[in-house]
Write a protein that holds these residues in place. Structure first.
Motif, PDB file in Angstrom:
ATOM      1  N   ARG A 160       2.066   7.347   4.706  1.00 17.95           N
ATOM      2  CA  ARG A 160       1.673   8.122   5.990  1.00 17.95           C
ATOM      3  C   ARG A 160       2.738   7.757   6.976  1.00 17.95           C
ATOM      4  N   VAL A 217      -1.606   9.699  -4.940  1.00 12.28           N
ATOM      5  CA  VAL A 217      -2.142   8.870  -4.116  1.00 12.28           C
ATOM      6  C   VAL A 217      -2.277   9.827  -2.927  1.00 12.28           C
ATOM      7  N   ALA A 218      -1.423  10.856  -2.659  1.00  8.02           N
ATOM      8  CA  ALA A 218      -1.647  11.707  -1.513  1.00  8.02           C
ATOM      9  C   ALA A 218      -2.936  12.525  -1.747  1.00  8.02           C
ATOM     10  N   PHE A 273       3.398   9.064  -6.185  1.00 10.08           N
ATOM     11  CA  PHE A 273       3.062   9.436  -4.904  1.00 10.08           C
ATOM     12  C   PHE A 273       2.206  10.485  -4.654  1.00 10.08           C
ATOM     13  N   GLU A 324      -5.518  11.822  -3.739  1.00  7.54           N
ATOM     14  CA  GLU A 324      -6.805  11.087  -3.375  1.00  7.54           C
ATOM     15  C   GLU A 324      -7.223  10.722  -1.960  1.00  7.54           C
ATOM     16  N   SER A 325      -6.161  10.436  -1.347  1.00  9.09           N
ATOM     17  CA  SER A 325      -6.453  10.224   0.196  1.00  9.09           C
ATOM     18  C   SER A 325      -6.405  10.985   1.052  1.00  9.09           C
ATOM     19  N   LEU A 350      -3.872  13.010   2.106  1.00  9.38           N
ATOM     20  CA  LEU A 350      -2.512  13.327   2.764  1.00  9.38           C
ATOM     21  C   LEU A 350      -1.928  14.520   2.163  1.00  9.38           C
ATOM     22  N   GLU A 359      -0.303   4.061   0.000  1.00 11.50           N
ATOM     23  CA  GLU A 359      -0.635   5.092   0.687  1.00 11.50           C
ATOM     24  C   GLU A 359      -0.390   4.984   2.298  1.00 11.50           C
ATOM     25  N   SER A 360      -0.265   3.799   2.684  1.00 11.26           N
ATOM     26  CA  SER A 360       0.096   3.540   4.072  1.00 11.26           C
ATOM     27  C   SER A 360       1.714   3.653   4.125  1.00 11.26           C
ATOM     28  N   SER A 414       0.830  -1.165  -0.061  1.00 10.43           N
ATOM     29  CA  SER A 414      -0.198   0.056  -0.087  1.00 10.43           C
ATOM     30  C   SER A 414       0.838   1.288   0.185  1.00 10.43           C
TER      31      SER A 414
END
Length: 605
Positions: A350, A398-399, A395, A401-402, A404, A346-347, A344
């Motif tokens: 983080r 991803v940041a 990345f 969309e999430s 972050l 995303e994980s 992941s």
């Protein structure tokens, strides 16, 4: 015999294309029919017409043969008659008398033939003078008046045409012409949402060309490209009309099957593809049989996560290869899917700040005339302990969309300002620090207050900081956006529009919003010396910026030829690999000291 147009008229008739292609946009696309004035109409009537219709930015004047004589600019005309005694002295005179009077300066009109291309028109308009970006020009057929148009409309249509090219490049594979990974992913997401609503199924067929490397090595890369194009032709022939055939990378393809009622509908398509590949391909006197291995996965049966669904179709494809290639396998839970792509992102992202894996690199921005360092752009980099340097293009989405991106954006602002403070404490002259701000971060309540607190904490004047915003940030909730921008400007912070020309490119907002600078997107800079449309767009953007007293920066300068063109276009500043890649803080200062003994210019410049 018809008289020729007045010699004072600037004309492009001789440059107009005699046989324009149907797909070439001409100034006829910009035409606005405005009822022309006769030379005998009195000035007060013209003034009334301007005052009654705020949308009229200029009025054409023609002679009895409908030949253009002048183009009356709204702003200068109203300004002239706002002077003391002007109405009394000139109000009842004719337009022709006013144009001939030495106290009134209007200048000759710019007349362009209706079959002239927009690119040629742009070069002529900008070359004829900045005022034509606002006052516009007359469009004629032969020597007769047709209508008027302005430079802003011209820039819009050129930008739209370039955007269409950019969209094609961003969403379709250049070799085969089919959707690429980005467009496929978007369609897959939409298909899964539709499936959730309808209760139907979505299937993926992951297709890999067997032994493709051997084809490239034995027949050459040109032949390999032709093989891929022919494979695509057979895939499209076997798929349903409603299916999406996309190229993921190299010799990997995928077929997206939507609106299925039963999993059994997938296998017949896969077998049809395998069978279609049995026919030899005639290649340079050779007749190779090109086979494929196919794996499938079904939403929502095999997985509810879109990324995992593709991974499982990939795993099934490898099972087909392991079984001897030239075949098809459906995904089953026993198949191994453990790969780096399953981690992941995303994980991991983080944890990146906690692990201190994120860092800022800085790309210098230089004055193009003397190549003096004017500032730097802070760029986020991620050094992953296992993956190595993770590209921002992987990345950052991803940041965003999430969510972050808000925390990451705050981290970037803090680190960038801390680095600027450190440089100042080391005795370096002030540099302008440019920081990219995402739409989500910009819309956070209290963003301007956060920025103010960071300036205070790091003891920095606002004019040493520049925020780069994309056009999309400015297009929603205009009142809130303007309020936030004004709060930021009150701090002294500068504002720039990043990637100008690739988004909405609405010229109206440039007049309303407190913008300081435009950044020409690198897609318009790349090959500007050999691509006329890029030069036309860059020239128009630079002219627009100059007319609005905005600074201009060109991104992505990589060659001396590109630099030379930008200098000729009077571009103020630039950045790109020609000068320097993005560098770590220590490397940047070392680069600057070696490259130029002159200090960076102050932030206020």
């Amino acid at each position: 015999m018809r008289s020729r147009p007045p010699a004072s008229c600037l004309s492009l008739q001789s440059f107009a294309c005699l046989h324009p292609r149907q797909d070439v946009a001409t100034v006829r696309h910009l035409l606005r029919r405005v009822e022309p004035l006769s030379g005998n109409v009195c000035c007060l009537s013209v003034l009334d017409r301007f005052l009654l219709d705020e949308e009229v930015y200029a009025l054409p004047v023609v002679d009895d043969g409908a030949r253009p004589i002048a183009l009356i600019d709204r702003a200068s005309f109203i300004e002239f008659f706002s002077r003391r005694y002007s109405r009394d002295v000139f109000g009842r005179r004719s337009i022709l008398e006013l144009l001939a009077h030495p106290r009134y300066s209007n200048g000759p009109p710019l007349v362009i033939g209706d079959d002239c291309t927009v690119e040629d028109a742009a070069r002529t308009i900008i070359g004829a003078g900045m005022r034509h970006m606002v006052t516009g020009f007359i469009v004629s057929a032969g020597d007769r008046y047709l209508g008027v148009a302005d430079g802003r409309d011209l820039l819009d249509i050129i930008t739209q045409r370039k955007q269409a090219v950019l969209y094609q490049m961003a969403h379709y594979d250049a070799l085969t012409g089919i959707p690429n990974r980005a467009l496929f992913t978007d369609r897959l997401e939409r298909a899964c949402l539709d499936a959730d609503r309808s209760g139907r199924l979505v299937a993926l067929l992951f297709i890999d060309v067997d032994r493709f490397k051997q084809i490239n090595d034995s027949l050459g890369h040109s032949a390999g490209d032709e093989v891929l194009r022919r494979v695509v032709g057979r895939l499209k022939a076997c798929a349903r009309q409603v299916d999406t055939v996309a190229r993921l990378a190299g010799d990997e393809f995928v077929i997206l099957m939507e609106d299925l009622t039963h999993p059994d509908q997938v296998a017949p398509v896969a077998r049809r593809i395998v069978d279609s590949m049995q026919e030899p391909m005639d290649m340079l006197g050779h007749a190779p049989v090109i086979t494929v291995s196919i794996g499938s996965a079904i939403y929502p049966h095999d997985d509810l996560r879109i990324g995992a669904l593709l991974t499982k179709a990939d795993a099934a494809m490898y099972e087909a290869k392991a079984a001897g290639r030239n075949g098809f396998r459906s995904y089953s839970p026993e198949m191994p899917t453990g790969s780096v792509s399953c981690i992941s992102l995303e994980s991991e992202l983080r944890k990146a700040i906690e692990r201190d894996e994120l860092e800022l690199h800085f790309q210098p921005q230089l004055a193009l005339d003397g190549q003096q360092v004017c500032g730097v752009e802070a760029l986020l980099r991620w050094q992953h302990p296992e993956r190595g340097m993770v590209p921002p293009l992987e990345f950052i989405p991803v940041a965003e969309e999430s969510g972050l991106i808000v925390g990451l954006g705050a981290w970037v602002v803090k680190r960038a300002l801390a680095q600027l403070r450190s440089w100042l404490d080391d005795g370096l002259p002030p540099l302008r620090m440019s920081v990219n701000i995402s739409a989500l971060q910009f819309r956070q309540p209290g963003f301007a207050d956060f920025l103010a607190s960071q300036l205070v904490e790091h003891r920095l004047p606002g004019d040493c900081v520049e925020l780069e915003l994309t056009e999309s940030v400015l297009m929603h909730n205009a009142d809130e956006v303007l309020c936030t921008l004004n709060a930021i400007k009150a701090l002294g912070v500068r504002l720039a529009i990043d990637d100008f020309g690739t988004g909405y490119s609405s010229l109206g907002y440039l007049r309303r919003l407190p913008i300081d600078r435009l950044k020409i997107d690198q897609s318009f800079v790349r090959d500007i010396d050999t691509t006329p449309v890029n030069e036309s767009i860059a020239r128009a953007i630079i002219a627009l910026a100059n007319s609005l007293s905005l600074d201009i920066v060109a991104e992505g300068i990589e060659t001396e030829a590109e630099l030379s063109v930008l200098r000729c276009l009077n571009c103020h500043q630039g950045q790109g690999y020609l000068f320097s890649r993005p560098l770590a803080a220590a490397s940047l200062i070392a680069w600057w000291r070696v490259r130029s003994p002159r200090a960076p210019v102050l932030c206020s410049s």
